[in-house]
Design an enzyme around this catalytic site. Sequence first.
Site, PDB file in Angstrom:
ATOM      1  N   GLY A  46       0.827  -1.200   0.000  1.00 13.06           N
ATOM      2  CA  GLY A  46       0.000   0.000   0.000  1.00 13.06           C
ATOM      3  C   GLY A  46       0.857   1.244   0.000  1.00 13.06           C
ATOM      4  O   GLY A  46       2.048   1.201   0.323  1.00 13.06           O
ATOM      5  N   GLN A  51       2.915   9.826   1.634  1.00 16.03           N
ATOM      6  CA  GLN A  51       4.200   9.135   1.548  1.00 16.03           C
ATOM      7  C   GLN A  51       5.009   9.558   0.320  1.00 16.03           C
ATOM      8  O   GLN A  51       6.208   9.295   0.252  1.00 16.03           O
ATOM      9  CB  GLN A  51       4.006   7.622   1.538  1.00 16.03           C
ATOM     10  N   CYS A  89       6.485  -0.634   6.670  1.00  9.52           N
ATOM     11  CA  CYS A  89       6.066   0.602   6.019  1.00  9.52           C
ATOM     12  C   CYS A  89       7.197   1.100   5.127  1.00  9.52           C
ATOM     13  O   CYS A  89       8.352   1.115   5.550  1.00  9.52           O
ATOM     14  CB  CYS A  89       5.704   1.652   7.066  1.00  9.52           C
ATOM     15  N   LEU A  90       6.839   1.518   3.917  1.00 12.99           N
ATOM     16  CA  LEU A  90       7.839   2.044   2.998  1.00 12.99           C
ATOM     17  C   LEU A  90       8.497   3.313   3.535  1.00 12.99           C
ATOM     18  O   LEU A  90       9.621   3.632   3.152  1.00 12.99           O
ATOM     19  CB  LEU A  90       7.206   2.323   1.631  1.00 12.99           C
ATOM     20  N   HIS A 131      -3.939   0.749   7.952  1.00  6.82           N
ATOM     21  CA  HIS A 131      -2.581   1.295   7.942  1.00  6.82           C
ATOM     22  C   HIS A 131      -2.515   2.544   7.059  1.00  6.82           C
ATOM     23  O   HIS A 131      -1.975   3.573   7.469  1.00  6.82           O
ATOM     24  CB  HIS A 131      -1.613   0.218   7.428  1.00  6.82           C
ATOM     25  N   GLU A 132      -3.070   2.459   5.847  1.00 10.42           N
ATOM     26  CA  GLU A 132      -2.971   3.579   4.904  1.00 10.42           C
ATOM     27  C   GLU A 132      -3.844   4.761   5.326  1.00 10.42           C
ATOM     28  O   GLU A 132      -3.441   5.919   5.171  1.00 10.42           O
ATOM     29  CB  GLU A 132      -3.307   3.128   3.478  1.00 10.42           C
ATOM     30  N   HIS A 135      -2.102   6.830   7.734  1.00 12.98           N
ATOM     31  CA  HIS A 135      -1.201   7.785   7.086  1.00 12.98           C
ATOM     32  C   HIS A 135      -1.942   9.080   6.749  1.00 12.98           C
ATOM     33  O   HIS A 135      -1.398  10.171   6.905  1.00 12.98           O
ATOM     34  CB  HIS A 135      -0.617   7.214   5.788  1.00 12.98           C
TER      35      HIS A 135
END
Length: 158
Positions: A46, A51, A89-90, A131-132, A135
């Site tokens: 994701g 991000q 996480c990226l 999770h997203e 963000h």
Amino acid sequence: MAVRKIMLAGEPVLKQVAEPVQKINREITTLLKDMRETMQEANGVGLAAPQVGVSLRVILIDAGEGPVEYINPVLSNFSEEKEDMTEGCLSIPGYVGIVERSTGVTVTYKDRRGKERLLRAKGLLAQALQHEVDHLDGVLYIEKAKSLYRESDLEEQD
């Protein structure tokens, strides 16, 4: 299309509450294409617009059935059943953590054509949505994690 730079923890944009998309225009469709390319290049599940440095309520998730775009996603109907889930996480490379998440959730959102959608998600998709959307609200998973590990430490245990 272009691969965009992924913002790392500490970047102010990751702590902001993202703004709703007012109009789906060329800027948004370009953002979606770039996010897809960026997520695929980084082997992510994701990606949220913050991000890649854009404070808009846009996320992209590929939970195994191809990338799906969510514009202005709103989560509701969280299942009472919760589970400890491993997350990475990226924006926080090299670490994973254990986060308690609802095993199911409902999401309402718009697709790139502006059509309202409703989806009941379970499993990996429900986890990724939570999770997203975190963000989009300026929350990183490490703030919710019960424990945090270096990926290298976990690999040494195998």
